[in-house]
Enzyme design. Sequence first.
Site, short mmCIF file in Angstrom:
data_model
loop_
_atom_site.label_atom_id
_atom_site.label_comp_id
_atom_site.label_asym_id
_atom_site.label_seq_id
_atom_site.Cartn_x
_atom_site.Cartn_y
_atom_site.Cartn_z
N ASP A 8 0.86 -1.19 0.00
CA ASP A 8 0.00 0.00 0.00
C ASP A 8 0.89 1.23 0.00
OD1 ASP A 8 -2.05 -1.77 0.18
OD2 ASP A 8 -2.77 -1.16 2.15
N ASP A 129 -15.46 -3.92 -1.68
CA ASP A 129 -15.21 -3.81 -0.25
C ASP A 129 -16.56 -3.77 0.45
OD1 ASP A 129 -12.54 -3.52 -1.00
OD2 ASP A 129 -12.71 -1.34 -1.10
#
Length: 240
Positions: A8, A129
């Site tokens: 990330d 998500d």
Amino acid sequence: MLVIPAIDLKDGLCVRLLQGRKEDATIYSDDPASTAKRWESCGAKLLHVVDLDGAFTGNQKNIEGIRKIRQAVGMDIEVGGGIRNLQQIDLLISIGIDRVILGTAAIENPEIVKEACKKYPGKVLVGIDAKNGFVAVKGWVEVTGVRAKELALKMQDRGVFGIIYTDISKDGMMTGPNIETTREMVETLTIPVIASGGVSSIEDIKRLKEIKGLYGVITGKAIYSGAIDLKEAIEIAVKR
């Protein structure tokens, strides 16, 4: 089943967030390319990269970091975070990214999914998500009224290569993945499903491996903290 390490990116650094909160960031490395090399040396065949600045703002801000990662490793790379239009997809494909991940755009502009799949068949994933079965968007800041399974079926119809399914109540919490909702997603679809969120131990890898047809699992915090040895996890995942 593939075990897929995650990188990330935030402000050019390799970080992990707790449940997607940008104020809860732990910095793991200031050299994402060498981190990618490390994961490749453990046997990883696919790398999951997220531009967190992009996810929060809708503008990709870590292209240079992504380019350096691409130049550093030979494994396949999938990239997500803030990809909202075809120009951004063109750019990522042009620098050698193997697959792009659309998230918020899939809800707000479903046509872009159709266009991208037509232009780059086999190179488009949709990241779904979910919190309590409903889709969350914009870096998980907003929970919508759209059911995760319904969105996944629509995306399958639009021609996406696969779905990355994240249970955001589990992500970064090291509490174990949501096995049941992941299994449901795999059984609902005919395209690949990649599980993400909450993977915290080798035991979790073993449990996910029991889901027949699960394409892969993404792990981030657990490999950075040492809770999971990536090499061992990959060996377990490929055993028949």
